[in-house]
Structure formats: structure tokens, C-alpha cells
Design an enzyme around this catalytic site. Sequence first.
Site, mmCIF file in Angstrom:
data_model
loop_
_atom_site.group_PDB
_atom_site.id
_atom_site.type_symbol
_atom_site.label_atom_id
_atom_site.label_comp_id
_atom_site.label_asym_id
_atom_site.label_seq_id
_atom_site.Cartn_x
_atom_site.Cartn_y
_atom_site.Cartn_z
ATOM 1 N N PRO A 122 -0.294 -0.173 11.259
ATOM 2 C CA PRO A 122 0.210 0.417 12.501
ATOM 3 C C PRO A 122 1.718 0.672 12.558
ATOM 4 C CG PRO A 122 -0.176 -1.911 12.809
ATOM 5 C CD PRO A 122 -0.635 -1.585 11.415
ATOM 6 N N CYS A 123 2.178 1.621 11.783
ATOM 7 C CA CYS A 123 3.606 1.944 11.818
ATOM 8 C C CYS A 123 3.997 2.569 13.159
ATOM 9 C CB CYS A 123 3.995 2.830 10.643
ATOM 10 S SG CYS A 123 3.039 4.324 10.471
#
Length: 158
Positions: A122-123
Site C-alpha cells: 500500500p504505497c
Amino acid sequence: MLQSPVGELLASADAAGPVTGLRFLDGHTPPARDSRWVRDARALAPLRHQLEEYFAGERREFELDLAPAGSPFQLQVWRALRAIPYGQTASYGEIAAAVGQPGAARAVGGANNRNPIAIVIPCHRVIGASGSLTGYGGGLPRKQRLLALEAGVQVLLA
């Protein structure tokens, strides 16, 4: 290819099963097919199912085997990103500190930009030190939609 509320996605896995890629297509033609590639919906079924649950607001953590290709530093950053809880954010500096390199916020940004498995790694949960939404390879509107989804706001189809 997978359809999602945030656009069309191209997924890949290696022969052993771990997910190796999840990228936004944004209307672009997928990369030329490598002669070694095989279309196998069964291999990507767990990813598809978990993404459907995620977009329905029913899944907060992905339980998938991942095999992202990257440098040792990138792999370390991507592991740290997976530790950011659903619905929360962390700054580039906080991720740098988490990987033991507190002065490496810019390098964390570079690793974020090269994340080969969007959403699952989850950047989109990484923000600027001031709390601002800064760069995202999928575009800031998509980052806003993913964060809104995790905050419990309904995400409509694009």
C-alpha cells in the site's frame, strides 16, 4: 487484466504462484506479451477475490504470497509499507526510520515509485511530512480514492 473501481489493473504471478505485479493500465496497451507468459485465471484467482473484498470494504489485509522484484532496500521499504495499518498513513520519513535509515525519506519515495504490486503493497498510504498527499504513481486522484475507501467512504466506479 482486472477491472476495479480505480481503473483497469494488470496482474502477474510467477509459475510457483506468488504475485509479482499489479499495475494500473490507465487506458494504455498492456506490455507486449513475453513468450513465457501464460494466461491463467486460476493462478490469479486469490488476488482477484481479495481485491474484490478490499473494494467492497470487506478486507483490510491481503493474505497473498508476494514476490516483488527489487533491490534489498526496496524490498525492505515494501515490507514496511505492508505494516501500515488499513485506514492509516505514514510519512516518507516514518518509513525511512522504520527501515533503520532515518535520513532516507527521498530514497523511500523512490522505492515507493517503483512498487510493482500496487494496492496490495500500500504505497498509497504514504504521505508527506506535513500530512499532504504527495506523489503517487497511479495519480493523486487515485490515491485520494484509495484512502477514502479505507476511511469508509464509498468509492464509485471510474
